[in-house]
Design a protein around this motif. Structure first.
Motif, PDB file in Angstrom:
ATOM      1  N   GLN A 162       0.806  -1.208   0.000  1.00 36.52           N
ATOM      2  CA  GLN A 162       0.000   0.000   0.000  1.00 36.52           C
ATOM      3  C   GLN A 162       0.848   1.271   0.000  1.00 36.52           C
ATOM      4  O   GLN A 162       0.316   2.364  -0.095  1.00 36.52           O
ATOM      5  CB  GLN A 162      -0.918   0.007   1.231  1.00 36.52           C
ATOM      6  CG  GLN A 162      -1.964  -1.087   1.226  1.00 36.52           C
ATOM      7  CD  GLN A 162      -2.925  -0.944   0.066  1.00 36.52           C
ATOM      8  OE1 GLN A 162      -3.398   0.143  -0.227  1.00 36.52           O
ATOM      9  NE2 GLN A 162      -3.194  -2.045  -0.619  1.00 36.52           N
ATOM     10  N   ALA A 163       2.176   1.149   0.140  1.00 34.25           N
ATOM     11  CA  ALA A 163       3.030   2.328   0.161  1.00 34.25           C
ATOM     12  C   ALA A 163       2.939   3.053  -1.176  1.00 34.25           C
ATOM     13  O   ALA A 163       2.885   2.425  -2.229  1.00 34.25           O
ATOM     14  CB  ALA A 163       4.473   1.927   0.453  1.00 34.25           C
TER      15      ALA A 163
ATOM     16  N   LEU B  57     -10.383   8.429   1.466  1.00 31.11           N
ATOM     17  CA  LEU B  57     -10.613   8.426   0.020  1.00 31.11           C
ATOM     18  C   LEU B  57      -9.313   8.045  -0.676  1.00 31.11           C
ATOM     19  O   LEU B  57      -8.278   8.679  -0.469  1.00 31.11           O
ATOM     20  CB  LEU B  57     -11.059   9.807  -0.460  1.00 31.11           C
ATOM     21  CG  LEU B  57     -12.376  10.360   0.105  1.00 31.11           C
ATOM     22  CD1 LEU B  57     -12.610  11.782  -0.405  1.00 31.11           C
ATOM     23  CD2 LEU B  57     -13.544   9.471  -0.271  1.00 31.11           C
ATOM     24  N   THR B  58      -9.360   6.988  -1.507  1.00 28.38           N
ATOM     25  CA  THR B  58      -8.197   6.536  -2.272  1.00 28.38           C
ATOM     26  C   THR B  58      -8.648   6.173  -3.683  1.00 28.38           C
ATOM     27  O   THR B  58      -9.810   6.381  -4.052  1.00 28.38           O
ATOM     28  CB  THR B  58      -7.535   5.316  -1.607  1.00 28.38           C
ATOM     29  OG1 THR B  58      -8.449   4.202  -1.683  1.00 28.38           O
ATOM     30  CG2 THR B  58      -7.199   5.582  -0.160  1.00 28.38           C
ATOM     31  N   GLY B  59      -7.741   5.578  -4.427  1.00 30.78           N
ATOM     32  CA  GLY B  59      -8.084   5.117  -5.771  1.00 30.78           C
ATOM     33  C   GLY B  59      -9.136   4.034  -5.770  1.00 30.78           C
ATOM     34  O   GLY B  59      -9.838   3.838  -6.770  1.00 30.78           O
ATOM     35  N   ASP B  60      -9.286   3.311  -4.654  1.00 28.06           N
ATOM     36  CA  ASP B  60     -10.313   2.264  -4.573  1.00 28.06           C
ATOM     37  C   ASP B  60     -11.721   2.845  -4.588  1.00 28.06           C
ATOM     38  O   ASP B  60     -12.691   2.113  -4.823  1.00 28.06           O
ATOM     39  CB  ASP B  60     -10.126   1.439  -3.293  1.00 28.06           C
ATOM     40  CG  ASP B  60      -8.839   0.630  -3.317  1.00 28.06           C
ATOM     41  OD1 ASP B  60      -8.361   0.336  -4.425  1.00 28.06           O
ATOM     42  OD2 ASP B  60      -8.327   0.307  -2.228  1.00 28.06           O
ATOM     43  N   ASN B  61     -11.845   4.144  -4.297  1.00 20.75           N
ATOM     44  CA  ASN B  61     -13.167   4.780  -4.263  1.00 20.75           C
ATOM     45  C   ASN B  61     -13.491   5.543  -5.537  1.00 20.75           C
ATOM     46  O   ASN B  61     -14.431   6.330  -5.570  1.00 20.75           O
ATOM     47  CB  ASN B  61     -13.241   5.746  -3.073  1.00 20.75           C
ATOM     48  CG  ASN B  61     -12.851   5.099  -1.768  1.00 20.75           C
ATOM     49  OD1 ASN B  61     -11.886   5.496  -1.126  1.00 20.75           O
ATOM     50  ND2 ASN B  61     -13.585   4.068  -1.363  1.00 20.75           N
TER      51      ASN B  61
ATOM     52  N   GLY C 220       1.273   9.916  -4.619  1.00 19.77           N
ATOM     53  CA  GLY C 220       1.905   8.881  -3.813  1.00 19.77           C
ATOM     54  C   GLY C 220       1.914   9.181  -2.333  1.00 19.77           C
ATOM     55  O   GLY C 220       2.667   8.551  -1.579  1.00 19.77           O
ATOM     56  N   GLU C 221       1.085  10.147  -1.904  1.00 13.01           N
ATOM     57  CA  GLU C 221       1.067  10.518  -0.490  1.00 13.01           C
ATOM     58  C   GLU C 221      -0.346  10.377   0.080  1.00 13.01           C
ATOM     59  O   GLU C 221      -1.339  10.609  -0.619  1.00 13.01           O
ATOM     60  CB  GLU C 221       1.520  11.969  -0.306  1.00 13.01           C
ATOM     61  CG  GLU C 221       2.957  12.237  -0.698  1.00 13.01           C
ATOM     62  CD  GLU C 221       3.341  13.688  -0.491  1.00 13.01           C
ATOM     63  OE1 GLU C 221       2.498  14.444   0.049  1.00 13.01           O
ATOM     64  OE2 GLU C 221       4.466  14.060  -0.858  1.00 13.01           O
ATOM     65  N   MET C 222      -0.414  10.034   1.340  1.00 12.15           N
ATOM     66  CA  MET C 222      -1.669  10.033   2.092  1.00 12.15           C
ATOM     67  C   MET C 222      -1.641  11.225   3.036  1.00 12.15           C
ATOM     68  O   MET C 222      -0.734  11.340   3.873  1.00 12.15           O
ATOM     69  CB  MET C 222      -1.819   8.739   2.892  1.00 12.15           C
ATOM     70  CG  MET C 222      -2.110   7.511   2.061  1.00 12.15           C
ATOM     71  SD  MET C 222      -3.737   7.511   1.272  1.00 12.15           S
ATOM     72  CE  MET C 222      -4.811   7.528   2.694  1.00 12.15           C
TER      73      MET C 222
END
Length: 417
Positions: free
Chosen positions: A298-299, A355-359, A403-405
């Motif tokens: 997940q990094a 919220l990430t790319g999965d959403n 690439g950052e959360m």
């Protein structure tokens, strides 16, 4: 039920009420008439007995006349009393009947929601105008009342003709446009069950399944599209839908196969082609770098973690039941399509949402494609993502680091007007 049937039923009920009110009064009137006839018969019998007793010398002629006069006077007084009592009873009976009818009409109107019946009739009357407005492409001119009337008219028609697959399909499409995904899917399934051979119904069903982003529904959409492609393998529109559904599922093989079929026919500046290409590159790169049987690291994931809370100004306005809708949009363009969406039943606050790319709603368009995002949290009484007066909302704008959360606090602090 038609209006003529409605009027017949109401007339029958009113007649029944009147009969129930009048029956005891009519029954007493018949008893009174019968008693009066019996009294007359008794008086006549007594007069005959007096005549016989006078002939036999048991009473004098004077006593006979006096007794006869008393019997006749008593009969006249009783008849007068009966007429007077009947006259006095008529007015209360009429007043009671009027009050009972009034109360019956009021109760009937309340129980049967006549105002809603009238609204449904008006919605049906406005259906041709609304349909013409919709078919002309003027959806942006639709008001909330127009949409509500159109949905109500379609539902009313479907009560009369529940086997109308076109009606169910129109209802499903309307609900899809409002973001009511679950209700839309149910209506479209009804249409497909009524006419399973209708190709357009099956295509719309696949589209509705793809909107949800749910893996099980995406697999069902893929299966429906495969059935359609078997019958018509050269249909480029269905092939493009198959490529999109496969991309959402992470099925690189089918995505490549069906995208290769249509990519040369898409415009050079096609946003859809760009997104599918990006998603396909991502899937193929992942296949090269991730060993079989391992889980992806997940990094380096792009996303936002939001801690959502309520301001003191809106705490008392939160509904008991509803939904929390959190989404991200591109703050540097007019594109209003969300790059990521999370929808959940109304939780207790504060709540943390990621919220990430999965959403992402569609493949190839996620937070990773944004430089600056407008982040919105909205409390709605339904699942409709369109804003409506009375809903509660909070917003903030943030830079997105690839690439950052990042973690931020978002306060819901205003009511939409």
């Amino acid at each position: 039920m038609s209006w003529s049937e409605f009027y017949i039923v109401v007339s029958g009920l009113i007649t029944l009420v009147v009969l129930l009110i009048m029956f005891p009064w009519l029954r007493r009137a018949n008893h009174a008439k019968s008693d009066s006839l019996n009294n007359i018969q008794i008086v006549k019998q007594r007069l005959a007995e007096l005549e016989r007793e006078a002939r036999e010398g048991l009473i004098s002629e004077h006593d006979k006349r006096q007794a006869s006069d008393e019997l006749k006077l008593a009969l006249v007084d009783e008849t007068h009393f009966e007429h007077e009592r009947k006259g006095k009873a008529t007015i209360p009976v009429i007043i009671g009947a009027i009050l009972a009818l009034g109360a019956g009409i009021i109760v009937y109107a309340q129980v049967n929601h006549l105002s809603e019946v009238d609204r449904a009739q008006q919605a049906i009357s406005s259906l041709p105008a609304l349909s013409e407005k919709l078919s002309s492409g003027n959806m942006q001119d639709f008001t909330g009342d127009d949409v509500a009337n159109l949905a109500l008219a379609i539902r009313t028609r479907l009560r009369e003709a529940p086997e109308d697959d076109k009606g169910w399909m129109y209802l499903g499409r309307l609900q899809m446009s409002l973001g009511q995904d679950a209700q839309a899917l149910e209506a479209i399934q009804r249409a497909l069950a009524i006419d399973p051979q209708n190709r357009q119904n099956r295509i719309t069903y696949a589209q509705a399944l793809m909107v949800s982003g749910d893996e099980a529904q995406l697999k069902e959409a893929q299966r429906q599209l495969q059935l359609l492609l078997r019958a018509n393998p050269g249909n480029d529109n269905i092939a493009l839908m198959m490529a999109v559904a496969s991309a959402q599922l992470g099925d690189a093989k089918n995505t490549r196969q069906y995208f290769d079929q249509v990519k040369d026919k898409l415009p050079a500046d096609s946003e859809m082609a760009r997104r599918i290409t990006a998603r396909l590159d991502e899937l193929e790169q992942r296949a090269l770098t991730v060993p079989t049987g391992s889980t992806q690291d997940q990094a380096g994931e792009t996303g936002v973690t939001l801690t959502i809370n309520l301001s003191d100004a809106v705490v008392g306005q939160v509904p008991e039941q509803g939904y929390l809708i959190v989404f991200a949009q591109d703050a540097l363009s007019d594109n209003r399509m969300p790059a990521a969406v999370v929808k959940m039943p109304l939780p207790s606050f504060p709540v943390t949402v990621t919220l990430t790319g999965d959403n992402a709603m569609i493949p190839g368009y996620s937070l990773a494609q944004l430089q600056r995002a407008r982040l919105t949290a909205r409390i709605s009484v339904d699942e409709d993502v369109a804003p409506a007066p009375g809903e509660l909302q909070g917003q903030l704008t943030e830079e997105i680091g690839q690439g950052e959360m990042i973690s931020r606090e978002l306060i819901i602090d205003k009511e939409l007007m």
